[in-house]
Design a protein around this motif. Sequence first.
Motif, PDB file in Angstrom:
ATOM      1  N   ILE A 111      -2.009   5.116  -2.933  1.00 35.69           N
ATOM      2  CA  ILE A 111      -1.809   4.423  -1.636  1.00 35.69           C
ATOM      3  C   ILE A 111      -2.955   4.802  -0.697  1.00 35.69           C
ATOM      4  O   ILE A 111      -3.562   3.961  -0.036  1.00 35.69           O
ATOM      5  CB  ILE A 111      -0.446   4.808  -0.997  1.00 35.69           C
ATOM      6  CG1 ILE A 111       0.719   4.227  -1.798  1.00 35.69           C
ATOM      7  CG2 ILE A 111      -0.380   4.351   0.470  1.00 35.69           C
ATOM      8  CD1 ILE A 111       2.109   4.656  -1.313  1.00 35.69           C
ATOM      9  N   ARG A 139       6.497   6.032   1.248  1.00 31.85           N
ATOM     10  CA  ARG A 139       5.762   5.134   2.145  1.00 31.85           C
ATOM     11  C   ARG A 139       6.074   5.420   3.619  1.00 31.85           C
ATOM     12  O   ARG A 139       5.227   5.249   4.488  1.00 31.85           O
ATOM     13  CB  ARG A 139       6.083   3.681   1.793  1.00 31.85           C
ATOM     14  CG  ARG A 139       5.374   3.218   0.539  1.00 31.85           C
ATOM     15  CD  ARG A 139       5.653   1.773   0.256  1.00 31.85           C
ATOM     16  NE  ARG A 139       7.010   1.549  -0.213  1.00 31.85           N
ATOM     17  CZ  ARG A 139       7.595   0.351  -0.279  1.00 31.85           C
ATOM     18  NH1 ARG A 139       6.943  -0.716   0.114  1.00 31.85           N
ATOM     19  NH2 ARG A 139       8.823   0.235  -0.737  1.00 31.85           N
ATOM     20  N   PHE A 159       4.722  -1.128   7.810  1.00 32.16           N
ATOM     21  CA  PHE A 159       5.202  -1.721   6.554  1.00 32.16           C
ATOM     22  C   PHE A 159       4.723  -3.160   6.440  1.00 32.16           C
ATOM     23  O   PHE A 159       4.127  -3.544   5.440  1.00 32.16           O
ATOM     24  CB  PHE A 159       6.733  -1.639   6.456  1.00 32.16           C
ATOM     25  CG  PHE A 159       7.192  -0.388   5.740  1.00 32.16           C
ATOM     26  CD1 PHE A 159       7.431  -0.398   4.376  1.00 32.16           C
ATOM     27  CD2 PHE A 159       7.365   0.798   6.433  1.00 32.16           C
ATOM     28  CE1 PHE A 159       7.829   0.752   3.705  1.00 32.16           C
ATOM     29  CE2 PHE A 159       7.764   1.960   5.772  1.00 32.16           C
ATOM     30  CZ  PHE A 159       8.000   1.935   4.411  1.00 32.16           C
ATOM     31  N   LEU A 163       2.096  -1.922   3.937  1.00 23.70           N
ATOM     32  CA  LEU A 163       2.738  -1.214   2.816  1.00 23.70           C
ATOM     33  C   LEU A 163       3.645  -2.058   1.927  1.00 23.70           C
ATOM     34  O   LEU A 163       4.214  -1.541   0.970  1.00 23.70           O
ATOM     35  CB  LEU A 163       3.537  -0.006   3.358  1.00 23.70           C
ATOM     36  CG  LEU A 163       2.696   1.075   4.062  1.00 23.70           C
ATOM     37  CD1 LEU A 163       3.585   2.201   4.561  1.00 23.70           C
ATOM     38  CD2 LEU A 163       1.632   1.626   3.109  1.00 23.70           C
ATOM     39  N   TYR A 170      -0.418  -1.525  -0.486  1.00 22.43           N
ATOM     40  CA  TYR A 170       0.664  -1.567  -1.481  1.00 22.43           C
ATOM     41  C   TYR A 170       0.093  -1.324  -2.866  1.00 22.43           C
ATOM     42  O   TYR A 170      -0.899  -1.929  -3.247  1.00 22.43           O
ATOM     43  CB  TYR A 170       1.370  -2.933  -1.454  1.00 22.43           C
ATOM     44  CG  TYR A 170       2.492  -3.005  -2.469  1.00 22.43           C
ATOM     45  CD1 TYR A 170       3.756  -2.507  -2.184  1.00 22.43           C
ATOM     46  CD2 TYR A 170       2.259  -3.537  -3.739  1.00 22.43           C
ATOM     47  CE1 TYR A 170       4.768  -2.537  -3.121  1.00 22.43           C
ATOM     48  CE2 TYR A 170       3.272  -3.575  -4.690  1.00 22.43           C
ATOM     49  CZ  TYR A 170       4.517  -3.071  -4.368  1.00 22.43           C
ATOM     50  OH  TYR A 170       5.511  -3.098  -5.307  1.00 22.43           O
TER      51      TYR A 170
END
Length: 285
Positions: A111, A139, A159, A163, A170
């Motif tokens: 990540i 995350r 997010f 993410l 991602y």
Amino acid sequence: MQILQDLNVDLHTHSTASDGSLSPSQLVVRAIEHGVNILALTDHDSVSGIAEGLEAAQGTDLTFIPGIEISTMWGGGCIHVVGLDIQFNNSKLKDALLEIQKGRFQRAERINLALIKAGLPSMLELALSISGGKGQIGRVHFARAMVQENICEDVRDVFSSYLVKGKPGYVEHYWPSLKNVVSLILEADGLPVIAHPARYKLSYNLLTYMFEEFISFGGVGIEVATGSHSLADIERFKNISIKYDFKASRGSDFHSPSESRYDVGRAPYLPDCLLPIWASLEVRG
Ligand code: AMP
Ligand code: MN
Ligand code: MN
Ligand code: MN
């Protein structure tokens, strides 16, 4: 004496042992303040908060249930399975969790590289320090790090911009199979429950197939009333629960006072025609 249906039961919560922001004992205190009768701590892929939670609940009226939420793979996607009333010292379970945690660390490195490629500074050290070094990095820890560094306004924002699938931070990851995870939970004498079933992007046919496989592996319940479900989702999974004879669960999926949709003990109640999974917990003693 309250009847089972009326109890305030919260069987899905997180602490600092995974991506929650309260320690297990702070969570227990908050649950008691909110009138919760039965609380399960279900941290992601970790049982490291359970001993503290059990101790905090001792001598109070709160029944504390050792639990877990394990990330699994099914049909190419990630399905979360909650294990309730587990023997949290079971050695096979603990060994498997260590492997998942190793995988989480490797994913965190990937990540981080993906975020660097998108032009961000390295977030790994801060994310690791926010995770508290307890082996469970996820995350949410990256999201909190990025809010702290003023890259985004809030965790939700991180997010949706970075993410989730299709966004630059991602990365794909291989979790253990649904089948293996259900076996592990059964091995630790727990009740396997599909978490927030409305969240998975599965067609009706695939969802049906997933439930049928889950039952064949030994799964017993689904979450019907959860912080991740709308009222329409609750109605839909009420009917599915009846169709498959699932035991129905309720849980807030509480992570943090400032980040969660529902606070501990405050998720909608179960529709009263269902068999609450906590009836089984009572029978087990
Ligand atoms: P992980 O297990 O590390 O992949 O992280 C999954 C966790 O991220 C979930 O348990 C939630 O706590 C959080 N999460 C997932 N999707 C979102 C979202 N769209 N907004 C905020 N938090 C999310
Ligand atoms: Mn989470
Ligand atoms: Mn989940
Ligand atoms: Mn959860």
